[in-house]
Motif scaffolding. Structure first.
Motif, PDB file in Angstrom:
ATOM      1  N   GLU A  28      -4.586   2.278  -1.151  1.00 43.58           N
ATOM      2  CA  GLU A  28      -4.128   3.136  -0.471  1.00 43.58           C
ATOM      3  C   GLU A  28      -2.935   3.654  -1.799  1.00 43.58           C
ATOM      4  N   ARG A  78       0.745  -0.958   0.385  1.00 41.66           N
ATOM      5  CA  ARG A  78      -0.152  -0.287   0.011  1.00 41.66           C
ATOM      6  C   ARG A  78       1.446   1.141  -0.258  1.00 41.66           C
ATOM      7  N   LYS A  83       0.664   4.015   2.173  1.00 39.86           N
ATOM      8  CA  LYS A  83       0.932   3.766   4.249  1.00 39.86           C
ATOM      9  C   LYS A  83       3.014   3.392   4.506  1.00 39.86           C
ATOM     10  N   SER A 104      -4.628  -5.413   0.098  1.00 34.16           N
ATOM     11  CA  SER A 104      -3.339  -5.611  -0.344  1.00 34.16           C
ATOM     12  C   SER A 104      -3.240  -4.736  -1.170  1.00 34.16           C
ATOM     13  N   SER A 120       2.177  -6.367  -7.055  1.00 31.93           N
ATOM     14  CA  SER A 120       1.474  -5.830  -7.084  1.00 31.93           C
ATOM     15  C   SER A 120       0.391  -5.458  -8.840  1.00 31.93           C
TER      16      SER A 120
END
Lengths: 142, 141
Positions: free
Chosen positions: B74, A25, A28, B71, A109
């Motif tokens: 953001e 993320r 984060k 996951s 990702s």
């Protein structure tokens, strides 16, 4: 073949760890680096967890004569602190802060099929390619 | 509390993965190096295990996408060009610096390697300073 299946399994486990811990993320990661702003310290526990485990297992494993699926150890041998080490790490840190991705989370990702990590990952490969070209000219003592 | 338990648990999984790589294949798990050796700088006889690792990570990503889609939330509120610049910096920097968060930050520190300690402190400090700089430039808006 065993070492390849092993590598697949390690990659699988590693990416699950990254996803569960929140490293995939970007906001984060940004919050973790934002210690002078709105600091979110939670990701420090990723490192604490990983190092706590590996600090112990590393010593136990190296007591073995050889790894299970290889006829030698392939551990880094360089000892010297070099300028490329520091400059390279610095550039990496700047890029990490700019995108919120480091290489493992970016690779993981890709499976989200989102555009942003794919753009980052493709650019990262270009950056590596650029290094290779320069390295042929200058032969960096890394 | 969950905010700390999940990172700790995920981190432990990462440590376990790195341990298995060492126990099975006798290698450190440095992801930038694995990618570099699979794509840009392949050495004969030292390529295919890297692709198995990469496919393992992609498969893990797929499982996360299905079972833990949180996951991949953001994203940063930044323009697309910043991802290009960041990717170039990360690709170039990790190879020049011989590693990233996994190889230096996790494996290297666990091995008490002075090089990795220096590298990790450097990229952390650089990242923290860069956030301050980029914010003042209005990049994160």
């Amino acid at each position: 073949m065993k070492n390849k299946i092993a590598a697949f399994f390690v990659g699988l486990l590693f990416s699950l760890g990254l996803g569960i811990s929140g490293m995939t993320r970007p906001l984060k990661v940004f919050g973790f680096l934002d210690i002078f702003g709105n600091w979110n310290a939670s990701l420090i526990f990723v490192m604490i967890g990983a190092i706590a485990v590996h600090l112990v297992t590393y010593r136990i494993i190296l007591n073995q004569k050889l790894p299970l699926f290889s006829d030698q150890w392939h551990l880094p041998t360089k000892k010297e602190i070099t300028l490329p080490l520091v400059i390279g790490s610095f550039l990496f840190g700047v890029g990490w802060a700019l995108a919120g991705y480091c290489p493992g989370p970016a690779l993981t990702s890709l499976s989200s099929f989102e555009f942003r990590p794919a753009l980052f990952f493709a650019s990262m490969i270009f950056g590596m390619f650029g290094f290779r070209l320069l390295d042929r000219q200058f032969n960096f003592k890394r | 509390m969950n905010e700390y338990v999940m990172p700790l648990f995920g981190g432990a999984l990462i440590g376990l993965a790195a341990s298995l790589m060492l126990y099975w294949n006798g290698r450190v798990t440095g992801i930038s190096g694995i990618i570099y050796g699979a794509t840009v700088a392949p050495k004969k006889g030292d390529v295919s295990w890297r692709w198995f690792f990469i496919f393992g990570m992609l498969f893990g990503g797929l499982l996360l996408k299905i079972f833990l889609p949180l996951s991949f939330v953001e994203p940063l509120p930044t323009a697309h060009w910043t991802l290009v610049v960041a990717g170039l910096l990360v690709g170039f920097g990790t190879v020049l610096g011989s590693g990233c968060t996994s190889g230096h930050g996790v494996c290297g520190i666990s091995r008490l390697s002075p090089r990795s300690l220096i590298a990790t402190v450097t990229f952390m400090v650089a990242g923290i300073m860069a956030v301050v700089l980029f914010r003042s430039m209005g990049i994160y808006e």
